[in-house]
Structures are given as C-alpha cells and as structure tokens.
Design a protein around this motif. Structure first.
Motif, mmCIF file in Angstrom:
data_model
loop_
_atom_site.group_PDB
_atom_site.id
_atom_site.type_symbol
_atom_site.label_atom_id
_atom_site.label_comp_id
_atom_site.label_asym_id
_atom_site.label_seq_id
_atom_site.Cartn_x
_atom_site.Cartn_y
_atom_site.Cartn_z
ATOM 1 N N UNK A 79 37.029 107.289 97.080
ATOM 2 C CA UNK A 79 35.838 106.884 97.829
ATOM 3 C C UNK A 79 35.735 105.386 98.064
ATOM 4 N N UNK A 80 36.694 104.605 97.563
ATOM 5 C CA UNK A 80 36.727 103.175 97.879
ATOM 6 C C UNK A 80 37.215 102.946 99.305
ATOM 7 N N UNK A 81 37.897 103.950 99.881
ATOM 8 C CA UNK A 81 38.422 103.853 101.237
ATOM 9 C C UNK A 81 37.506 104.621 102.180
ATOM 10 N N UNK A 82 37.160 103.993 103.295
ATOM 11 C CA UNK A 82 36.240 104.626 104.239
ATOM 12 C C UNK A 82 36.449 104.036 105.619
ATOM 13 N N UNK A 83 35.690 104.510 106.571
ATOM 14 C CA UNK A 83 35.727 103.956 107.920
ATOM 15 C C UNK A 83 34.305 103.927 108.464
ATOM 16 N N UNK A 84 34.153 103.274 109.583
ATOM 17 C CA UNK A 84 32.868 103.216 110.270
ATOM 18 C C UNK A 84 33.124 103.471 111.757
ATOM 19 N N UNK A 85 32.104 103.808 112.522
ATOM 20 C CA UNK A 85 32.313 104.088 113.947
ATOM 21 C C UNK A 85 33.045 102.978 114.707
ATOM 22 N N UNK A 86 32.831 101.727 114.338
ATOM 23 C CA UNK A 86 33.496 100.620 115.013
ATOM 24 C C UNK A 86 35.028 100.745 114.929
ATOM 25 N N UNK A 87 35.525 101.412 113.888
ATOM 26 C CA UNK A 87 36.965 101.566 113.671
ATOM 27 C C UNK A 87 37.501 102.896 114.201
ATOM 28 N N UNK A 88 36.677 103.684 114.877
ATOM 29 C CA UNK A 88 37.161 104.932 115.466
ATOM 30 C C UNK A 88 38.293 104.628 116.441
#
Length: 128
Positions: A79-88
């Motif tokens: 769970x330390x790795x994630x993304x956000x919509x800006x990185x889609x």
C-alpha cells in the motif's frame, strides 16, 4: 519507512545518475530521462480526494517500464505504492515514503532507473 534523503542516496548510487531540480522539486535522471522525482500533491490532486484523506508525508514518483508494469506494481499489494488520476495513462507510480520499506524503495528505484537508462548501461549494471 524511508525518507526523501534515503531515496536520494539510493537513486544517486545507481550508475550515471545526476540529481537536479525540475519544477522546483528534486529529480533524479539517467542520461536525459527522469526516473524518480519528488511529487507533492497539487491543489487539484487534493481536491480530487474529496472527503477521502490523501496519503501523507513525502511522495516520490518513480518511472516504470510500461503501463503493464505499473498495474503489476499496484496489484502486488504494497500500500506504499499508489497512483492518482493525474498519472492515468502514464508509466509511473507514486510512493508514500513514510510507508515503504527501504528494500521495496530500492527495488522500485532500480526498476525505474532500468526503464530509463540506455540499454548497454542496464546490461553492464545487471552483469556486475
């Protein structure tokens, strides 16, 4: 748990890496390609979280080879790795440094470096 200074030390230890700044944030490049950079949330990023609490602490963006690798990293369950919509649609993941192990951070940085470094440099590094 890692810090931005830990990330800097790990990234800078890789062959032919230079540290600089891009958009006012620490960035690590190999050749002319950035493979890791400090990525605080913008106001727009925070707004997209709405009522949900966004990840805290320093955030690092790390390149991956392609979108398939990005999905694999995210599906691995750390769970330390994630993304956000800006990185889609962009081949990079975000890392919450105060939640990532040093080993996982080092692996991510090495993978990001390998995704951006010249092929011959990667082959020489992997053959050592």
């Amino acid at each position: 748990m890692a810090s931005l200074d830990d990330a800097a030390a790990l990234a800078s230890a890789l062959p032919e890496v230079a540290e600089g700044t891009r958009y006012g944030h620490r960035t690590w490049v190999v050749g002319k390609k950035a493979f890791a950079w400090e990525r605080p949330f913008s106001k727009a990023d925070l707004k997209r979280y709405g009522d949900e609490v966004p990840p805290t602490g320093p955030i690092l963006a790390v390149a991956v080879a392609d979108l398939g690798e990005k999905e694999a990293v995210l599906a691995a369950g750390d769970d330390a790795f994630f993304t956000i919509p800006h990185f889609d649609g962009y081949a990079a993941v975000l890392v919450q440094l105060d939640r990532v192990s040093r080993e996982a951070l080092q692996a991510a940085l090495e993978d990001g470096w390998a995704a951006c470094a010249p092929t011959a440099l990667v082959a020489a590094y992997q053959a050592r």
